[in-house]
Design a protein around this motif. Structure first.
Motif, PDB file in Angstrom:
ATOM      1  N   ILE A   1      -6.318  18.924   1.831  1.00  0.00           N
ATOM      2  CA  ILE A   1      -5.279  18.424   0.934  1.00  0.00           C
ATOM      3  C   ILE A   1      -5.144  19.412  -0.224  1.00  0.00           C
ATOM      4  CG2 ILE A   1      -4.715  16.574  -0.709  1.00  0.00           C
ATOM      5  CD1 ILE A   1      -6.038  14.618   1.255  1.00  0.00           C
ATOM      6  N   ILE A   2      -3.918  19.638  -0.689  1.00  0.00           N
ATOM      7  CA  ILE A   2      -3.660  20.656  -1.704  1.00  0.00           C
ATOM      8  C   ILE A   2      -4.451  20.383  -2.977  1.00  0.00           C
ATOM      9  CG2 ILE A   2      -1.382  21.228  -0.809  1.00  0.00           C
ATOM     10  CD1 ILE A   2      -0.213  19.551  -3.094  1.00  0.00           C
ATOM     11  N   GLU A   3      -4.681  21.448  -3.724  1.00  0.00           N
ATOM     12  CA  GLU A   3      -5.568  21.400  -4.881  1.00  0.00           C
ATOM     13  C   GLU A   3      -5.154  20.325  -5.886  1.00  0.00           C
ATOM     14  OE1 GLU A   3      -8.986  22.246  -6.563  1.00  0.00           O
ATOM     15  OE2 GLU A   3      -8.261  23.307  -4.780  1.00  0.00           O
ATOM     16  N   GLY A   4      -3.871  20.176  -6.158  1.00  0.00           N
ATOM     17  CA  GLY A   4      -3.424  19.240  -7.172  1.00  0.00           C
ATOM     18  C   GLY A   4      -3.617  17.777  -6.821  1.00  0.00           C
TER      19      GLY A   4
ATOM     20  N   THR B   1       8.038  20.939  -3.949  1.00  0.00           N
ATOM     21  CA  THR B   1       8.691  20.403  -5.152  1.00  0.00           C
ATOM     22  C   THR B   1       8.331  18.930  -5.393  1.00  0.00           C
ATOM     23  OG1 THR B   1      10.671  19.893  -3.848  1.00  0.00           O
ATOM     24  CG2 THR B   1      10.659  21.972  -5.072  1.00  0.00           C
ATOM     25  N   ILE B   2       7.884  18.232  -4.365  1.00  0.00           N
ATOM     26  CA  ILE B   2       7.583  16.803  -4.509  1.00  0.00           C
ATOM     27  C   ILE B   2       6.224  16.554  -5.153  1.00  0.00           C
ATOM     28  CG2 ILE B   2       8.992  16.236  -2.497  1.00  0.00           C
ATOM     29  CD1 ILE B   2       6.360  15.759  -0.954  1.00  0.00           C
ATOM     30  N   VAL B   3       5.391  17.585  -5.285  1.00  0.00           N
ATOM     31  CA  VAL B   3       4.004  17.373  -5.712  1.00  0.00           C
ATOM     32  C   VAL B   3       3.890  16.659  -7.058  1.00  0.00           C
ATOM     33  CG1 VAL B   3       1.840  18.525  -6.333  1.00  0.00           C
ATOM     34  CG2 VAL B   3       3.097  19.237  -4.286  1.00  0.00           C
ATOM     35  N   PRO B   4       4.633  17.042  -8.105  1.00  0.00           N
ATOM     36  CA  PRO B   4       4.490  16.320  -9.385  1.00  0.00           C
ATOM     37  C   PRO B   4       4.835  14.830  -9.270  1.00  0.00           C
ATOM     38  CG  PRO B   4       5.586  18.421  -9.726  1.00  0.00           C
ATOM     39  CD  PRO B   4       5.509  18.220  -8.246  1.00  0.00           C
ATOM     40  N   ALA B   5       5.916  14.521  -8.554  1.00  0.00           N
ATOM     41  CA  ALA B   5       6.296  13.107  -8.390  1.00  0.00           C
ATOM     42  C   ALA B   5       5.264  12.353  -7.562  1.00  0.00           C
ATOM     43  CB  ALA B   5       7.677  13.010  -7.744  1.00  0.00           C
TER      44      ALA B   5
ATOM     45  N   ALA C   1       0.854  -1.188   0.000  1.00  0.00           N
ATOM     46  CA  ALA C   1       0.000   0.000   0.000  1.00  0.00           C
ATOM     47  C   ALA C   1       0.886   1.233   0.000  1.00  0.00           C
ATOM     48  CB  ALA C   1      -0.938   0.007   1.207  1.00  0.00           C
ATOM     49  N   LEU C   2       0.344   2.322  -0.514  1.00  0.00           N
ATOM     50  CA  LEU C   2       1.042   3.607  -0.525  1.00  0.00           C
ATOM     51  C   LEU C   2       0.449   4.479   0.567  1.00  0.00           C
ATOM     52  CD1 LEU C   2       3.097   5.481  -2.024  1.00  0.00           C
ATOM     53  CD2 LEU C   2       1.143   6.273  -3.391  1.00  0.00           C
ATOM     54  N   LEU C   3       1.304   5.010   1.446  1.00  0.00           N
ATOM     55  CA  LEU C   3       0.856   5.876   2.544  1.00  0.00           C
ATOM     56  C   LEU C   3       1.322   7.297   2.247  1.00  0.00           C
ATOM     57  CD1 LEU C   3      -0.457   6.111   5.361  1.00  0.00           C
ATOM     58  CD2 LEU C   3       1.791   5.603   6.343  1.00  0.00           C
ATOM     59  N   VAL C   4       0.352   8.189   2.060  1.00  0.00           N
ATOM     60  CA  VAL C   4       0.638   9.584   1.702  1.00  0.00           C
ATOM     61  C   VAL C   4       0.417  10.448   2.943  1.00  0.00           C
ATOM     62  CG1 VAL C   4       0.186  11.424   0.051  1.00  0.00           C
ATOM     63  CG2 VAL C   4      -0.285   9.048  -0.583  1.00  0.00           C
ATOM     64  N   ILE C   5       1.500  11.056   3.428  1.00  0.00           N
ATOM     65  CA  ILE C   5       1.449  11.772   4.692  1.00  0.00           C
ATOM     66  C   ILE C   5       1.226  13.273   4.478  1.00  0.00           C
ATOM     67  CG2 ILE C   5       2.710  12.318   6.828  1.00  0.00           C
ATOM     68  CD1 ILE C   5       2.172   9.383   6.624  1.00  0.00           C
ATOM     69  N   ASP C   6       0.097  13.784   4.947  1.00  0.00           N
ATOM     70  CA  ASP C   6      -0.145  15.213   5.206  1.00  0.00           C
ATOM     71  C   ASP C   6       0.177  16.161   4.055  1.00  0.00           C
ATOM     72  OD1 ASP C   6      -0.645  14.042   7.624  1.00  0.00           O
ATOM     73  OD2 ASP C   6       0.851  15.155   8.750  1.00  0.00           O
ATOM     74  N   MET C   7      -0.305  15.848   2.859  1.00  0.00           N
ATOM     75  CA  MET C   7      -0.093  16.753   1.720  1.00  0.00           C
ATOM     76  C   MET C   7      -1.152  17.855   1.752  1.00  0.00           C
ATOM     77  SD  MET C   7       2.617  15.642   0.170  1.00  0.00           S
ATOM     78  CE  MET C   7       2.553  16.373  -1.461  1.00  0.00           C
ATOM     79  N   GLN C   8      -1.022  18.754   2.724  1.00  0.00           N
ATOM     80  CA  GLN C   8      -2.057  19.732   3.045  1.00  0.00           C
ATOM     81  C   GLN C   8      -1.585  21.164   2.821  1.00  0.00           C
ATOM     82  OE1 GLN C   8      -2.386  17.166   6.806  1.00  0.00           O
ATOM     83  NE2 GLN C   8      -4.203  18.483   6.971  1.00  0.00           N
ATOM     84  N   ASN C   9      -2.560  22.052   2.653  1.00  0.00           N
ATOM     85  CA  ASN C   9      -2.249  23.470   2.435  1.00  0.00           C
ATOM     86  C   ASN C   9      -1.389  24.047   3.550  1.00  0.00           C
ATOM     87  OD1 ASN C   9      -3.727  23.781  -0.018  1.00  0.00           O
ATOM     88  ND2 ASN C   9      -5.631  23.909   1.152  1.00  0.00           N
TER      89      ASN C   9
END
Length: 332
Positions: free
Chosen positions: A100-103, A41-45, A12-20
């Motif tokens: 979570i950020i717009e993208g 800078t990590i957002v596209p990846a 599983a992929l755990l995505v931590i706190d990609m928030q505004n």
């Protein structure tokens, strides 16, 4: 360390706190003087990796840090909490800061049940994450997100302490300080996880998704004497029987839970297997039982590459390897 030993169906992929509050220049960290351009800078990846994982059906689990303006538990502290070191408390529940950020917001919304709300750094601490991972059958966690030295690191440590295999995807993790980040990764690699970039993970996903054999379902073993073979595998080795289902040509078959089945063969035909290997729980005691039954031994008890090992012959002369992993003669 290569990823070949990891099984896609248990990951599983755990995505931590990609928030505004952490990534946007107008979020709490941004207005507190933190370089959010470095963090974001990590957002596209991240977006690329999340999209690929969702495409192949790998669970993508999101954590959302959520604070409250009044926190009676934290208020008991005599020393200043980390929240006091910012211009405001980050990610207050129900605010834009906590979103979570717009993208990435739409990707997270694809499965709301995979969004975990937490109130401290760790993704496991007093959340439902561990039960969710059990229900999903997860054994390997790929970890990405922010921030390196706080929520990401705490979650990696928590996962390791729960005996998950952990992969930190380095170009999908960002922190507030490059020097801290480098130190953190050195510690992780030594103690808690392996480090890979997203390109390596994507190549592993592609390889795992390619049509291929993934597991042994069964092996039909032709034997000259069904009863003698059944006695050897069931009574002496202790394999567990399964319900019998005839083969397509009508021959009876004696199947076992451990992956092999016996059927009537043709005496005099050459053997078509080199050997079969089974993991056992007490190879020394099993060796005694087989000797008492006058079973032929190819090799006596010895330290094999995978553990304490013997090689014996079944009634048709097939070579059977019996291994007790991690056991050694020197320890007995």
């Amino acid at each position: 360390m290569p990823l070949d030993g990891i099984d896609l169906k248990n990951a599983a992929l755990l995505v931590i706190d990609m928030q505004n509050g952490f990534l946007h220049e107008k979020g709490t960290l941004g207005i507190s003087g933190v370089d959010t351009k470095r963090l974001s800078t990590i957002v596209p990846a991240v977006k690329r990796l999340v999209g690929r994982c969702q495409q192949i059906g790998m669970p993508v689990i999101w954590t959302v840090q959520e604070h409250f303006a009044k926190d009676a538990s934290r208020a008991q502290k005599k020393l200043a909490a980390h929240t006091a070191k910012r211009r405001q408390i980050s990610c207050l529940a129900g605010t834009w800061d906590a979103e979570i950020i717009e993208g990435l917001k739409l990707l997270a919304a694809l499965n709301p049940s995979y969004v975990i709300r937490k109130h401290r750094f760790g993704a496991f601490y007093e959340t439902r994450l561990e039960m969710l991972l059990r229900q999903l059958g997860t054994r390997t966690l790929f970890v990405i997100g922010t921030t390196t030295n706080a929520c990401v690191e705490t979650s990696i440590r928590e996962a390791y302490l729960r005996d998950y295999d952990v992969v930190a995807v380095t170009d999908c993790i960002s922190g507030v300080n490059a020097e801290w980040e480098q130190t953190a990764q050195k510690v992780w690699a030594q103690y808690f996880c392996v480090l890979h970039e997203s390109g390596e993970v994507l190549r592993w996903i592609d390889a795992q998704s390619t049509p291929r054999v993934v597991d042994l379902m069964h092996m039909i073993l032709q034997v000259s004497d069904i009863e003698a073979a059944k006695h050897f595998y069931h009574d002496l080795l202790g394999l567990t029987s399964r319900p019998m289902i005839p083969l397509a040509d009508g021959r009876s078959v004696v199947p076992f839970e451990q992956g092999i089945a016996l059927t009537a063969g043709h005496p005099g035909r050459p053997l078509q297997i080199d050997h079969m290997a089974f993991r056992v729980n007490d190879v020394r005691a099993l060796a005694d039982r087989l000797k008492a039954a006058k079973v032929e031994f190819f090799d006596e008890l010895h330290d094999g590459k995978l553990g304490l090992t013997i090689y014996v012959a079944d009634p048709d002369g097939n070579k059977i390897e019996l291994i007790q992993p991690e056991a050694r003669l020197a320890r007995e």
